[in-house]
Scaffold this motif. Sequence first.
Motif, short mmCIF file in Angstrom:
data_model
loop_
_atom_site.label_atom_id
_atom_site.label_comp_id
_atom_site.label_asym_id
_atom_site.label_seq_id
_atom_site.Cartn_x
_atom_site.Cartn_y
_atom_site.Cartn_z
N MET A 1 -9.94 -7.34 10.68
CA MET A 1 -9.84 -6.04 10.04
C MET A 1 -8.46 -5.28 9.52
SD MET A 1 -11.67 -3.99 8.73
CE MET A 1 -12.99 -2.69 9.26
N THR A 2 -7.55 -5.88 10.52
CA THR A 2 -6.24 -5.29 10.21
C THR A 2 -5.76 -6.10 8.86
OG1 THR A 2 -5.61 -5.21 12.52
CG2 THR A 2 -3.73 -5.16 11.01
N ASP A 3 -5.95 -7.48 8.81
CA ASP A 3 -5.61 -8.12 7.42
C ASP A 3 -6.23 -7.47 6.12
OD1 ASP A 3 -3.84 -10.03 8.95
OD2 ASP A 3 -5.72 -11.28 9.12
N PHE A 4 -7.55 -7.03 6.42
CA PHE A 4 -8.20 -6.33 5.31
C PHE A 4 -7.71 -5.21 4.78
CE2 PHE A 4 -11.77 -3.75 3.44
CZ PHE A 4 -11.96 -4.49 2.30
N VAL A 5 -7.32 -4.44 5.81
CA VAL A 5 -6.54 -2.94 5.31
C VAL A 5 -5.31 -3.28 4.84
CG1 VAL A 5 -5.68 -0.98 6.28
CG2 VAL A 5 -7.97 -1.74 6.97
N LEU B 1 -1.89 -3.54 -0.13
CA LEU B 1 -0.85 -4.25 -1.10
C LEU B 1 -1.87 -4.23 -2.50
CD1 LEU B 1 1.09 -6.26 -1.38
CD2 LEU B 1 -0.40 -8.30 -1.02
N VAL B 2 -3.12 -4.21 -2.54
CA VAL B 2 -3.46 -4.04 -3.96
C VAL B 2 -3.08 -2.66 -4.46
CG1 VAL B 2 -5.74 -3.77 -5.07
CG2 VAL B 2 -5.47 -5.51 -3.46
N LEU B 3 -3.21 -1.54 -3.64
CA LEU B 3 -2.92 -0.29 -4.24
C LEU B 3 -1.21 -0.29 -4.59
CD1 LEU B 3 -4.53 1.86 -1.56
CD2 LEU B 3 -5.23 1.67 -3.93
N VAL B 4 -0.47 -1.04 -3.74
CA VAL B 4 1.12 -1.07 -4.11
C VAL B 4 1.12 -1.68 -5.58
CG1 VAL B 4 3.04 -1.91 -3.53
CG2 VAL B 4 1.59 -0.98 -1.72
N GLU C 1 -1.06 -2.15 -7.89
CA GLU C 1 -1.65 -1.26 -9.06
C GLU C 1 -0.79 -0.06 -9.42
OE1 GLU C 1 -5.65 -0.30 -8.47
OE2 GLU C 1 -6.25 -2.72 -8.82
N GLY C 2 -0.24 0.69 -8.30
CA GLY C 2 0.49 1.81 -8.46
C GLY C 2 1.75 1.55 -9.23
N VAL C 3 2.55 0.31 -9.05
CA VAL C 3 3.67 0.02 -9.43
C VAL C 3 3.35 -0.44 -10.97
CG1 VAL C 3 5.56 -1.88 -9.63
CG2 VAL C 3 4.87 -0.79 -7.36
N LEU C 4 2.50 -0.87 -11.13
CA LEU C 4 2.05 -1.41 -12.71
C LEU C 4 1.56 -0.11 -13.48
CD1 LEU C 4 -0.11 -4.63 -12.20
CD2 LEU C 4 1.94 -4.54 -13.28
N PHE C 5 0.91 0.68 -12.71
CA PHE C 5 0.66 2.13 -13.58
C PHE C 5 2.02 2.87 -13.90
CE2 PHE C 5 -3.81 0.92 -12.61
CZ PHE C 5 -4.36 1.49 -14.03
N ALA C 6 2.71 2.89 -12.66
CA ALA C 6 3.84 3.66 -12.92
C ALA C 6 5.12 3.29 -13.80
CB ALA C 6 4.58 3.92 -11.44
#
Length: 61
Positions: A1-5, A10-13, A15-20
């Motif tokens: 479960m830790t790997d999933f979180v 990482l996905v959020l990072v 996507e956030g960098v791309l949108f920023a």
Amino acid sequence: MTDFVAALGLVLVIEGVLFAALPGAAKRSCAHVLATPDGLLRGVGLAAAVLGVGVIWLIRG
């Protein structure tokens, strides 16, 4: 479960960098997605999911 979180984080990072960094390109990309037929989006999504499972399988053994 830790790997999933960690993977979700990482996905959020990414996507956030791309949108920023490239907000205009992100808007154009979203517009292209809206114009793409559902069947094609479904196929690309399925292919990406299968590829992701394959990569995880190769790494985790």
